[in-house]
Design an enzyme around this catalytic site. Structure first.
Site, PDB file in Angstrom:
ATOM      1  N   LYS A 114       0.827  -1.215   0.000  1.00 52.58           N
ATOM      2  CA  LYS A 114       0.000   0.000   0.000  1.00 52.58           C
ATOM      3  C   LYS A 114       0.855   1.256   0.000  1.00 52.58           C
ATOM      4  CE  LYS A 114      -4.411  -1.429   2.012  1.00 52.58           C
ATOM      5  NZ  LYS A 114      -5.416  -1.110   3.027  1.00 52.58           N
ATOM      6  N   LYS A 196      -6.613 -10.994  -7.224  1.00 53.62           N
ATOM      7  CA  LYS A 196      -7.846 -11.091  -6.434  1.00 53.62           C
ATOM      8  C   LYS A 196      -8.870 -10.022  -6.844  1.00 53.62           C
ATOM      9  CE  LYS A 196      -9.031 -10.363  -1.704  1.00 53.62           C
ATOM     10  NZ  LYS A 196      -8.625 -10.114  -0.337  1.00 53.62           N
ATOM     11  N   LYS A 199     -12.367  -4.414  -4.252  1.00 57.04           N
ATOM     12  CA  LYS A 199     -13.309  -3.308  -4.414  1.00 57.04           C
ATOM     13  C   LYS A 199     -12.597  -2.029  -4.809  1.00 57.04           C
ATOM     14  CE  LYS A 199     -13.769  -2.842   0.562  1.00 57.04           C
ATOM     15  NZ  LYS A 199     -14.136  -3.152   1.770  1.00 57.04           N
TER      16      LYS A 199
END
Ligand code: TRP
Length: 333
Positions: A114, A196, A199
């Protein structure tokens, strides 16, 4: 003694089909199991580890509660609450910071991923696993249902808990375990089926959201990346078709062999239509329930659930925090 289960989701928008099939659907199943006492929360303190617009955050927090309920989580059977309503999370988080090493946080792969994508990386993003440890340890969770990507955070939680217990020579914290349910299919991106389903994927075609309409679902599945063989066959070198078979299997409970047999004479077009129909049928009642919860007349009902949940959570969390404070040397005068 019932086993304690705890899990949470960050309020960053509408959940995906992957979140539902991989997490929420299992939560709904375990709520009826006599052996478990379950708590599910909205991890809104975690959400501000990346920049948030207040209005969006407010809406997303409420939306996650509504999505929990729409998916079938029952507020009578579980404790459902919002993390920021229970101040002990932030407080224990601070205390645990002082029993956690920079080195171990630096090794967290999620942080590494991240922080690479951002410019002004916040201390909170780095510290996030400690807050997560506080979430878990406050409620003496035995099992924490999480995806593979969160396993490392459970491991650091165990390390912090063990370190604290042995330092103060007292079993203050229960040592939690990840709860990774067997045969939960991992749902992959429709556009890059080796990644994966997420969202936060920038390509919206890659992800099916719980509130996508039948038309949108059909369009996305029709456009899903496959291969040119045109044979519905489950194989690692056909990741797109493998993913669609996994989705169809998870939704219909049919086995891979049954699915291959069912579509042995049809090409991808017909198969994709069947997958789209099955997914849309699965999501339809969830969407109807969500629309009902979103009516202004249900505002009070939702608030009541959160208030009641926070009260139950606070009761437990405050006792655990007090034990921790006493062990450290606070609360004597
Ligand atoms: N970190 C989790 C995620 O992003 C959310 C979370 C926060 C959580 N605290 C938790 C999950 C405690 C389980 C238990 O998915």
């Amino acid at each position: 003694m019932k086993k304690q289960i705890l899990s949470g989701i960050q309020p960053s928008g509408i959940l995906t089909l992957g979140n539902y099939l991989g997490a929420l659907r299992n939560w709904v199943k375990i709520q009826d199991d006599e052996n478990y006492d379950c708590k599910f929360f909205v991890a809104d303190l975690h959400a501000i580890t990346v920049s948030q617009d207040p209005e969006t955050l407010r809406n997303n927090i409420k939306s996650i509660i509504m999505q929990y309920l729409a998916c079938g989580l029952d507020a009578e059977k579980n404790t459902i609450f919002i993390q920021s309503h229970v101040h002990e999370h932030a407080e224990l988080g601070w205390l645990l910071n002082n029993y956690t090493y920079m080195g171990e946080l630096s090794r967290m792969t999620q942080f590494k991923d991240k922080s690479k994508k951002q410019e002004n990386v916040k201390v909170g993003l780095f510290d996030y696993p400690v807050l997560m440890a506080a979430d878990i340890l406050l409620y003496s969770a035995d099992f924490v249902p999480v995806g593979q990507d969160q396993k490392q955070h459970i491991e650091i939680t165990r390390d912090i808990a063990q370190r604290f217990n042995s330092l103060y020579k007292k079993e203050i914290f229960k040592i939690p375990e990840p709860f990774i349910t067997a045969n939960t299919a991992k749902i992959m991106s429709l556009q890059e089926p080796t990644k994966k389903m997420s969202k936060s994927d920038e390509n919206k075609e890659a992800t099916i959201f719980l509130l996508d309409s039948r038309e949108v679902i059909t369009k996305k599945i029709k456009k899903a990346v496959t291969d040119s063989e045109n044979v519905v066959r489950y194989s690692d070198d056909k990741p797109g078709i493998k993913n669609l078979i996994n989705i169809y299997s998870a939704v219909t409970d049919k086995t891979v062999a049954e699915i291959e047999e069912e579509f042995k004479d049809s090409g991808y077009g017909k198969f994709k239509q069947a997958v789209a129909d099955a997914v849309a049928d699965l999501l339809e009642p969830i969407q109807a329930k969500y629309a009902e919860l979103a009516l202004p007349e249900n505002d009070e009902y939702i608030k009541e659930i959160c208030k009641k949940g926070a009260a139950v959570a606070h009761e437990i969390a405050s006792k655990k925090l007090k034990e921790v404070q006493e062990a450290i040397g606070y609360r004597t005068i």
